[in-house]
Motif scaffolding. Structure first.
Motif, PDB file in Angstrom:
ATOM      1  N   CYS A  59      -6.505  -2.305   1.178  1.00 58.04           N
ATOM      2  CA  CYS A  59      -5.519  -2.453   2.245  1.00 58.04           C
ATOM      3  C   CYS A  59      -6.274  -2.533   3.567  1.00 58.04           C
ATOM      4  O   CYS A  59      -7.057  -1.631   3.889  1.00 58.04           O
ATOM      5  CB  CYS A  59      -4.575  -1.254   2.252  1.00 58.04           C
ATOM      6  N   CYS A  76       0.836  -1.196   0.000  1.00 57.07           N
ATOM      7  CA  CYS A  76       0.000   0.000   0.000  1.00 57.07           C
ATOM      8  C   CYS A  76       0.880   1.259   0.000  1.00 57.07           C
ATOM      9  O   CYS A  76       1.824   1.356   0.792  1.00 57.07           O
ATOM     10  CB  CYS A  76      -0.894  -0.017   1.237  1.00 57.07           C
ATOM     11  N   HIS A  78       0.174   4.063   1.160  1.00 54.42           N
ATOM     12  CA  HIS A  78      -0.041   4.881   2.353  1.00 54.42           C
ATOM     13  C   HIS A  78       1.037   4.598   3.403  1.00 54.42           C
ATOM     14  O   HIS A  78       1.830   5.468   3.724  1.00 54.42           O
ATOM     15  CB  HIS A  78      -1.436   4.612   2.928  1.00 54.42           C
ATOM     16  N   ALA A  79       1.074   3.376   3.898  1.00 52.60           N
ATOM     17  CA  ALA A  79       2.049   3.046   4.934  1.00 52.60           C
ATOM     18  C   ALA A  79       2.539   1.615   4.811  1.00 52.60           C
ATOM     19  O   ALA A  79       2.979   1.022   5.795  1.00 52.60           O
ATOM     20  CB  ALA A  79       1.463   3.296   6.321  1.00 52.60           C
ATOM     21  N   GLY A  80       2.437   1.060   3.603  1.00 51.46           N
ATOM     22  CA  GLY A  80       3.066  -0.226   3.348  1.00 51.46           C
ATOM     23  C   GLY A  80       2.287  -1.457   3.741  1.00 51.46           C
ATOM     24  O   GLY A  80       2.848  -2.553   3.760  1.00 51.46           O
ATOM     25  N   GLY A  81       0.991  -1.327   4.018  1.00 53.38           N
ATOM     26  CA  GLY A  81       0.191  -2.509   4.313  1.00 53.38           C
ATOM     27  C   GLY A  81       0.127  -3.440   3.114  1.00 53.38           C
ATOM     28  O   GLY A  81       0.372  -3.029   1.975  1.00 53.38           O
ATOM     29  N   LEU A 102      -5.337  -2.121   6.541  1.00 52.63           N
ATOM     30  CA  LEU A 102      -4.880  -1.289   7.660  1.00 52.63           C
ATOM     31  C   LEU A 102      -5.745  -0.047   7.842  1.00 52.63           C
ATOM     32  O   LEU A 102      -6.200   0.255   8.948  1.00 52.63           O
ATOM     33  CB  LEU A 102      -3.420  -0.900   7.474  1.00 52.63           C
ATOM     34  N   HIS A 103      -5.977   0.718   6.766  1.00 55.34           N
ATOM     35  CA  HIS A 103      -6.806   1.922   6.871  1.00 55.34           C
ATOM     36  C   HIS A 103      -7.822   1.994   5.732  1.00 55.34           C
ATOM     37  O   HIS A 103      -8.384   3.040   5.462  1.00 55.34           O
ATOM     38  CB  HIS A 103      -5.933   3.178   6.877  1.00 55.34           C
ATOM     39  N   PHE A 104      -7.981   0.865   5.025  1.00 53.07           N
ATOM     40  CA  PHE A 104      -9.038   0.683   4.032  1.00 53.07           C
ATOM     41  C   PHE A 104      -8.961   1.613   2.822  1.00 53.07           C
ATOM     42  O   PHE A 104      -9.980   2.048   2.307  1.00 53.07           O
ATOM     43  CB  PHE A 104     -10.417   0.714   4.695  1.00 53.07           C
ATOM     44  N   TRP A 105      -7.747   1.930   2.398  1.00 50.80           N
ATOM     45  CA  TRP A 105      -7.641   2.511   1.070  1.00 50.80           C
ATOM     46  C   TRP A 105      -8.018   1.402   0.097  1.00 50.80           C
ATOM     47  O   TRP A 105      -7.694   0.223   0.319  1.00 50.80           O
ATOM     48  CB  TRP A 105      -6.215   2.975   0.790  1.00 50.80           C
TER      49      TRP A 105
HETATM   50  S1  FES Z   1      -1.255   1.336   5.099  1.00 49.18           S
HETATM   51 FE1  FES Z   1      -2.742   0.913   3.591  1.00 49.18          FE
HETATM   52  S2  FES Z   1      -4.360   2.267   3.987  1.00 49.18           S
HETATM   53 FE2  FES Z   1      -2.854   2.765   5.468  1.00 49.18          FE
END
Ligand code: FES
Length: 102
Positions: free
Chosen positions: A61, A45, A47-50, A63-66
């Motif tokens: 993702c 991801c 955003h933060a690598g999920g 983690l934060h549902f992007w």
């Molecule tokens: S790490 Fe994927 S939405 Fe935050």
């Protein structure tokens, strides 16, 4: 940087649904876009690598549902974000990754 082509697998590994695979130690999804071109979408991801997962035609993702379009890799709930991709060539009955992620 110009990277050599890397064989991914036989053409019949793709049945119309994204295929999870590993290349160069990283997770990817083998997909086909609306124009019929194949690509690898990096399953990290932006955003933060999920880890990016797939369900019902969409990547997400947990983690934060992007969420990401299942063909283009573009983020569907954030502007100007997308999954990294790598071009794929289908030749002589096999898929090859070509070039680098972009
Ligand atoms: S790490 Fe994927 S939405 Fe935050």
């Amino acid at each position: 940087m110009n990277q050599a082509r890397v064989r991914i697998g036989p053409a019949d590994m793709y049945d119309g649904n994204p295929v999870s695979l590993e290349l160069d130690g990283k997770p990817y999804w083998l997909t086909q876009d609306a124009e019929g071109r194949f690509a690898l979408l990096l399953a990290y991801c932006p955003h933060a690598g999920g880890e990016v997962l797939h369900a019902e035609g969409e990547f997400y993702c947990p983690l934060h549902f992007w969420t990401f379009d299942g063909r283009s890799g573009e983020c569907t709930n954030r502007d100007y974000e997308r999954l990294m991709r790598r071009d794929v060539v289908l030749e002589d009955g096999a898929f090859y990754a070509a070039g680098a992620d972009y």
